[in-house]
Design a protein around this motif. Sequence first.
Motif, PDB file in Angstrom:
ATOM      1  N   UNK A   4       0.585  -1.093  -0.006  1.00 28.82           N
ATOM      2  CA  UNK A   4       0.046   0.076   0.063  1.00 28.82           C
ATOM      3  C   UNK A   4       0.749   1.107  -0.012  1.00 28.82           C
ATOM      4  N   UNK A 175      -0.087   5.726  11.281  1.00 26.71           N
ATOM      5  CA  UNK A 175       1.025   5.535  10.479  1.00 26.71           C
ATOM      6  C   UNK A 175       0.853   6.263   9.100  1.00 26.71           C
ATOM      7  N   UNK A 201       1.687  -6.104  15.432  1.00 23.19           N
ATOM      8  CA  UNK A 201       0.788  -5.258  14.704  1.00 23.19           C
ATOM      9  C   UNK A 201       1.429  -4.144  14.071  1.00 23.19           C
ATOM     10  N   UNK A 204       3.214  -5.115  11.028  1.00 22.52           N
ATOM     11  CA  UNK A 204       2.545  -5.654   9.889  1.00 22.52           C
ATOM     12  C   UNK A 204       1.773  -4.382   9.270  1.00 22.52           C
ATOM     13  N   UNK A 205       1.125  -3.522  10.327  1.00 21.05           N
ATOM     14  CA  UNK A 205       0.614  -2.428   9.791  1.00 21.05           C
ATOM     15  C   UNK A 205       1.386  -1.379   8.808  1.00 21.05           C
ATOM     16  N   UNK A 207       4.067  -2.430   7.156  1.00 26.28           N
ATOM     17  CA  UNK A 207       4.525  -3.163   6.019  1.00 26.28           C
ATOM     18  C   UNK A 207       3.300  -2.381   4.792  1.00 26.28           C
ATOM     19  N   UNK A 208       2.237  -2.232   5.182  1.00 24.20           N
ATOM     20  CA  UNK A 208       1.009  -1.827   4.287  1.00 24.20           C
ATOM     21  C   UNK A 208       1.499  -0.524   3.544  1.00 24.20           C
ATOM     22  N   UNK A 209       2.244   0.439   4.395  1.00 21.77           N
ATOM     23  CA  UNK A 209       2.631   1.691   3.892  1.00 21.77           C
ATOM     24  C   UNK A 209       3.902   1.878   3.733  1.00 21.77           C
TER      25      UNK A 209
ATOM     26  N   UNK B 191      -3.242  -5.242   6.732  1.00 20.53           N
ATOM     27  CA  UNK B 191      -2.604  -6.524   6.773  1.00 20.53           C
ATOM     28  C   UNK B 191      -3.061  -7.132   8.445  1.00 20.53           C
ATOM     29  N   UNK B 192      -3.134  -6.138   9.495  1.00 18.91           N
ATOM     30  CA  UNK B 192      -3.681  -6.305  10.576  1.00 18.91           C
ATOM     31  C   UNK B 192      -5.088  -6.868  10.960  1.00 18.91           C
ATOM     32  N   UNK B 207      -4.048  -4.808  -0.001  1.00 18.95           N
ATOM     33  CA  UNK B 207      -4.121  -4.137   1.235  1.00 18.95           C
ATOM     34  C   UNK B 207      -4.092  -2.540   0.893  1.00 18.95           C
ATOM     35  N   UNK B 208      -4.412  -2.298  -0.592  1.00 20.56           N
ATOM     36  CA  UNK B 208      -4.831  -1.122  -1.055  1.00 20.56           C
ATOM     37  C   UNK B 208      -6.227  -1.079  -1.473  1.00 20.56           C
ATOM     38  N   UNK B 231      -5.251  -5.292  20.855  1.00 16.45           N
ATOM     39  CA  UNK B 231      -3.797  -5.249  20.668  1.00 16.45           C
ATOM     40  C   UNK B 231      -3.534  -4.544  19.346  1.00 16.45           C
ATOM     41  N   UNK B 232      -4.256  -3.258  19.299  1.00 13.55           N
ATOM     42  CA  UNK B 232      -3.850  -2.040  18.200  1.00 13.55           C
ATOM     43  C   UNK B 232      -3.880  -2.469  16.945  1.00 13.55           C
ATOM     44  N   UNK B 239      -8.370   7.252  10.610  1.00 15.32           N
ATOM     45  CA  UNK B 239      -7.364   6.656   9.631  1.00 15.32           C
ATOM     46  C   UNK B 239      -7.973   5.432   8.737  1.00 15.32           C
TER      47      UNK B 239
END
Lengths: 462, 314
Positions: A4, A175, A201, A204-205, A207-209, B191-192, B207-208, B231-232, B239
Motif C-alpha cells: 500500500x 502511520x 501489529x 504488520x501495519x 508494511x502496508x505503508x 494486514x492487521x 491492502x490498498x 492489541x492495536x 485513519x
Amino acid sequence: MSPNRIASRSHGSHSTLGAAGARMRHEAPAKGTLFVNARLMDPESGIDAVGGVLVREDKIADLGPHLTAGSLRDTDRDTDIVDCLGHILAPGLIDGQVYIGEPGEEHRETLKTASKAAAAGGVTTIVVMPDTRPVIDQVALVDFIQRRARDNALVHVATMAAMTRGLDGEEITEFGLLQHYGAIAFTNGKSSIANTRVMRNALLYARDFNALIVHHTEDPYLTSPTTMNSGEVSARLGLPGVGTVAETIMLERDIRLVATTGGRYHAASITCRDSLEVIRAAKARGLPVTCGVSINHLTFNEIDIGSYRTFFKLRPPLRTEADRQAMVEGVADGSIDIVVSGHDPQDADVKRRPFADAAAGAVGLETLLAAALRRHHAGEIPLMRLLQAMTLNPAKLLGLKSGRLSIGAPADLVVFDPNEPWVVAKEDLHSRSKNSPFDTGTLQGRVKRTIVAGSTEYPFPV
Amino acid sequence: MLADGNLLSCETLSHPAIVTLLDMADAWAAKNRRPEPVKSTILSGRTLINLFFEASTRTQSSFELAAKRLGADVMNMNVQASSVQKGETLIDTAMTLNAMRPDIIVVRHHAAGATELLSQKVDCAVINAGDGAHQHPTQALLDALTIRRIKGRVEGLLVAICGDILHSRVARSNINVLNTLGARVRIIAPSTLLPPQPERFGVEVFTDMVSGISGADVVMMLRLQTERMSGSAVPSSREFFHFFGLDDEKLKSAKPDALIMHPGPMNRGIEIASTVADHPRSAIREQVEMGVAVRMAVLEAIAHQLKSRAGVQP
C-alpha cells in the motif's frame, strides 16, 4: 499482495515536506556556487578524486575532476567560486538519531540550537525523535515540527513520529496519515515495546505503508534506571547493571516478528557483539533488517565512566572494550548500516548528580564527524565506509534524496579537513546543553564549511 | 439439499443446493412483494426457537418474520435474562431446550464452532445465525440473491469484500458462496485485519483499497467490529476511513455500475461514507428485504426434511 504505497496516492495540494525535511529559508541564495580544488568523496559512486562541484540553486548541477576555476564561461559571472584548498568535499551528514527539547523542554535544546550544532558539525539533515512533551504522535504535531524547523532551523529536519500514542507501548499511531504529513519513520524513542502483540501489529501495519519501524531494543523488565553495563566495572562501582542480554532478547524477538510480518525494521542503536551476530544472521536470511550504532559506542567503553562520570552515562549503556571493538568491526564490514550521534542534550541540573540519579545521554551533533574520523585515523574503518554510514546509508534507509554527490541531488554538502586537530571545549559548543563526553578531548578533523540546499550555513551566515 | 437437515456452514453447500435455495428465495421475494398477505402452512404446528447469545436486531427479526410467514410458532429466547447468565453451559442449555422438543433452533453465538457443538446435542434442525468469526450462512445467501437479482448472474462477476476480514463471519461465508457460484473474489484490508494465509481462501488479497476495488462489479463493505479489536490492529477510525472507508472518490475506481453492499449495521463515516450508503446503486435495503426471503427458503428446505423424518409429526 501489492504494498500500500502512500507515495503514489494523490492527496491534493498538501506539500510533502517529509522527504526532504523542513528547514529555514533565507532570502534568495546566489544563483550558483562552484566548489573547486576539493577532494570529492561520494560513497554512492565511489568517486575519490580531486575536482569540483557546481551548485545551482539548491541542487548539484555538475561535479567531477573536470570542474576547475577555469570551467566557468563568461555567461556564469553570477556564480561564486569557492576554493576548498584540497579539503574533502562529501555529502552532508544525515544524523539518524537526534533528541531535542522542543516542544516542552526548550531549556535543553531547541530546533534552532540543535541545527546550529548540526551545521557546525557538518550535519545537513537531523532526524528528530518524538520523545518530546507532548510526544510527536499525531499529524498536528508533525506539522508543528516541520513549521518550526522551516522558520528556525539552519539544516533540514526530518521527523520520526511516535509508534504508539504517548509512547505508551499499547496503541499504535496513525502511520498512514502521519507518513503522508511528513513522518519518515516510526519509533518508540527511548522506550521499547514490551507488548509483543503491539510490536507485531505495528510491523504488520507498517508494511502496508512501506513504513520503517525503528526500535530501541532494551527489555524493560531487565533494565534499571542506572543504565550501566553489568559486569566487573559495575560490580566494583557498586552500581546495579544492565546486561547485554536485555538488548539481545528484545532484538531476537523483533527479528522473529519481522520474519513473520515482513515489516521493515531498524534496530536504533546496538551496543554489543551478541546483537551484531543477531543482525548478521537476520541479514543473511534476507530479512528487511538494518541497524545503527551511536558514535559513543564506537568510541568509549564502560571503563571511561571512571569515577562515576555522568557524561558517560548513556542509554543504552557503554559496554566492554570487546563489545566496542565488535561495533567497529560491524561498521567496517557493513553489518552495521548507520552511525548516529544519538545527540541527547541534558542540562547540568540533571547531570550533576550521583551516577544512579543522573540523566542519561550525551550531545554529539557537533563532534560526530571528527569522532568518527578517529576510527579512520586509527586505521580501523576506511574513510569512505565511515562517510557511507553517515550519508548514503541513512538516506537510503529513510528515503531521502540527499546523502550523495550526484547531478540533481540536493546540494547538501560538507567540506572538511580530515587532519586538523582541535580540542573540544564545552563553552564553544553550539548546543544549548553541554553534556559532551568529548569535553577537553582532542579530535582530529574539522568542518570548514557546511552547505544546506545550496547555501552556506556554516560558517554561520551573518 | 442441506446436510443433516441443518444449515451450519457455507463450506459444504454445493452449487446446486445454493442455486435451488436462491430460486426458492426468489419465489418468496415475489410473494412478499404482493399486496395480499403471505399465508403459508409449511411450518404450521412447528416450533422454532431463536436462541441468540449475541445481540442482534435484523437477523433475529428477519428469522422471526420468515418463520411466522411460514406458519411456525416462534419463541425468542432472551439469553441475557436466562439461565446462561446463571452459569449454565452451552451444552446444558442445549439439552434443556431439546427436552422441550422444538423443531428448529436458530442460534447465534460469540464463539466459533458453538452452533456445530449445539447441533450435536439436539435432535432438531439447527440453523447457524452466526458463530464468532466463522460462518453466517443466511447472510451469504441473501447477498448472493441480491447480486443475482440486480446483476442477473453471479458467475464471472468481480466482487471486492473490504474491511475487517479477520473478524468477519460474513466475509468467510461470502467467500465460500461466491466462489462456489463462480465469482472472482477479492478481499481488501490492512494486514492487521487479514487472517493468516488469506490467499488460501481462493481470493485475491489487497491492502490498498483503490487497486483492490478497481474494476469491481460489486463492492461489499464490512462493519469495522470495534468490539473485537484488541492489541492495536487499527490506530483510529479516522485513519481507517481515510484508507479503507468507501467514499465517492474511491468508488470511482470500481465499475460505473458497481453495486454497493453492506451487511449492516453500518458505521457511517468509518467504513462507509453516508453519501455512498445512500447512493442510488446502494443495495443495502434490498439486502434486508432478501434476508427475509432467503430465510423463508432455508426454512422451507428444512421443513421438507423435517417431514421426511420418521415419527416426529406433531
